[in-house]
Design an enzyme around this catalytic site. Structure first.
Site, short mmCIF file in Angstrom:
data_model
loop_
_atom_site.label_atom_id
_atom_site.label_comp_id
_atom_site.label_asym_id
_atom_site.label_seq_id
_atom_site.Cartn_x
_atom_site.Cartn_y
_atom_site.Cartn_z
CD GLU A 1 -2.97 -1.09 2.25
OE1 GLU A 1 -2.78 -0.33 3.22
OE2 GLU A 1 -3.88 -1.94 2.22
CG ASP B 1 -12.53 4.45 -20.59
OD1 ASP B 1 -11.56 3.79 -21.00
OD2 ASP B 1 -13.50 3.94 -19.99
CE LYS C 1 -11.88 -3.53 -22.75
NZ LYS C 1 -11.63 -2.83 -21.48
NE ARG D 1 -9.31 -10.29 -17.73
CZ ARG D 1 -10.06 -9.85 -18.74
NH1 ARG D 1 -10.95 -8.90 -18.54
NH2 ARG D 1 -9.94 -10.35 -19.94
N1 DSN Z 1 -16.67 -4.95 -20.87
C1 DSN Z 1 -15.63 -4.44 -21.72
C2 DSN Z 1 -15.98 -4.58 -23.16
O1 DSN Z 1 -16.29 -5.69 -23.51
O2 DSN Z 1 -15.91 -3.65 -23.93
C3 DSN Z 1 -15.29 -3.07 -21.39
O3 DSN Z 1 -14.90 -3.01 -20.06
#
Ligand code: DSN
Length: 415
Positions: free
Chosen positions: A52, A196, A225, A231
């Site tokens: 922390e 975002d 992504k 993740r």
């Molecule tokens: N749930 C994700 C998506 O599939 O776009 C975004 O967090």
């Protein structure tokens, strides 16, 4: 210790999931296949460590090595995205967004973001999400004909709402986001600009989408992504915001950071800085365009007429299906997509009129333009005859033949 012997119940499921990922064609736009090194760095003793605080200012002893790891993650994020500062601790994109909103405004303040039913995200004001509970969210969407964001309309809405924060970013929008225009609107109405870029972070890193960093006060993202890391979440911002961001993440919204995941973020950020990653990002976009063109040629309607990024929204009502029907039909032939609302959808979310298709994961496993053309044919064949067993059998066999020659982790034994 051999975990596979002592906890067979868990490891059997893990092995089956590995086999599923190898066998199926993954077209979920928010997923990817992280490198072996990214995955290995998560399975380390760093998971044992409480840390922390931030490097050099921790509430626990023994943090000298995790400090090194977190410094590397922050430094690499700063270099990759050209920001002044970074926070690598958010456990997820939603927690990154929570931190950003806590830093930029206070509960009850107005935020203007893209509505979920037009492509926004749960954490951009859904009434059951923290964002919709604690902030007064207002929404902008896409235009009915063009199915694109019209920046004049965003400006009108911003002038009407006068938000404290203007939020740009989407989960289901296939066109470029004009960050300079968002910044000009934010300036005009006296709002902070938050971006975002969860979906497009890898494209921004690889130079395949314009960067929001020069325009925004705070930029949040996920690392799993298009960025192809573990993740998790990440925030980059200017020096004037880092104190508030750090405090909003810890102690504001989180306790101990996941140091093993931060290590994996550092590894992924190094990978994303390579020239190969730039080529990957460009190929993701080219693959998406090829797939969208192929589907269009077969009579499927692509929302907004096409794509400029890693994803496309496909309106399946033209072939008499709901998104749920289409998702199921494709699942039967080992092609994984998700049903999704399309703009001005008349269906409820669990049925939806569309499917969302992304090319980040298939590009990682080496699919290029020829494979995208085959994929378009298979998807169109299946959606034209969703209950035809002969079509399903033929396409299913061709899918498995293709995935078996494009292994994600070639060194792994298949189960
Ligand atoms: N749930 C994700 C998506 O599939 O776009 C975004 O967090």
């Amino acid at each position: 210790m051999d975990c596979k012997k002592t906890d067979d119940a868990v490891w059997k499921a893990v092995d089956l999931e590995a086999a599923r990922q190898e066998r199926q064609i993954e077209l979920i736009a928010s997923e990817n296949h992280a490198s072996r090194e990214v995955i290995a760095s998560m399975g380390t003793v760093l998971t044992n460590k409480y840390a922390e605080g931030y490097p050099g200012r921790r509430y626990y002893g023994g943090c000298e090595h995790v400090d090194t790891v977190e410094e590397l993650a922050r430094k690499r994020a700063i270099e990759l995205f050209g920001s002044e500062r970074a926070n690598a601790q958010p456990h997820s994109g939603t927690q990154a967004n929570m931190g950003a909103l806590m830093a930029l405004c206070k509960p009850g303040d107005k935020v203007l973001g893209m509505t979920l039913d037009h492509g926004g995200h749960l954490s951009h004001g859904h009434p059951k999400n923290f964002s919709g509970v604690f902030y007064e969210f207002h929404g902008y969407g896409v235009e009915e004909g063009s199915e694109r964001i019209d920046m004049d309309r965003v400006r009108e809405k911003a002038l009407e709402v006068r938000p404290q924060v203007l939020l740009a970013g989407a989960s289901a929008y296939s066109r470029p986001l004009d960050f300079a225009a968002f910044a000009a609107i934010a300036k005009e109405v006296g709002a902070y600009l938050m971006v975002d870029m969860a979906h497009i972070a890898g494209l921004v890193a690889g130079g395949a989408h314009a960067s929001p960093v020069p325009h925004a006060d705070v930029v949040t993202m996920t690392t799993h992504k298009t960025l192809r890391g573990p993740r998790g979440g990440l925030i980059v911002c200017g020096a004037d915001w880092i104190k508030q961001i750090n405090s909003a993440i810890f102690p504001g919204g989180q306790g101990g950071p996941l140091m093993h995941v931060i290590a994996a973020k550092a590894v992924a950020l190094r990978e994303a800085a390579s020239p190969e990653f730039g080529a990957y990002a460009r190929q993701v976009v080219e693959n998406a365009k090829t797939l969208a063109d192929g589907l269009s040629e077969r009579g499927l309607r692509i929302v907004s007429g096409g794509t400029d990024n890693h994803l496309m929204m496909v309106d399946v009502t033209a072939v008499g299906l709901t998104g749920a029907d289409a998702e199921d039909a494709l699942h039967r032939v080992d092609i994984t997509v998700n049903k999704n609302l399309i703009p001005y959808d008349k269906q409820p979310p669990m049925k939806a009129s569309g499917i969302r298709i992304g090319t980040a994961a298939v590009t990682t496993r080496g699919f290029g333009v020829p494979e995208m053309k085959r994929l378009a044919t298979w998807i169109a064949d299946v959606l034209a005859a969703p209950t035809d067993e002969a079509v399903a059998k033929r396409v299913g066999a061709e899918v498995v033949e293709l995935t078996s020659t494009h292994r994600i982790y070639p060194e792994t034994q298949s189960v």
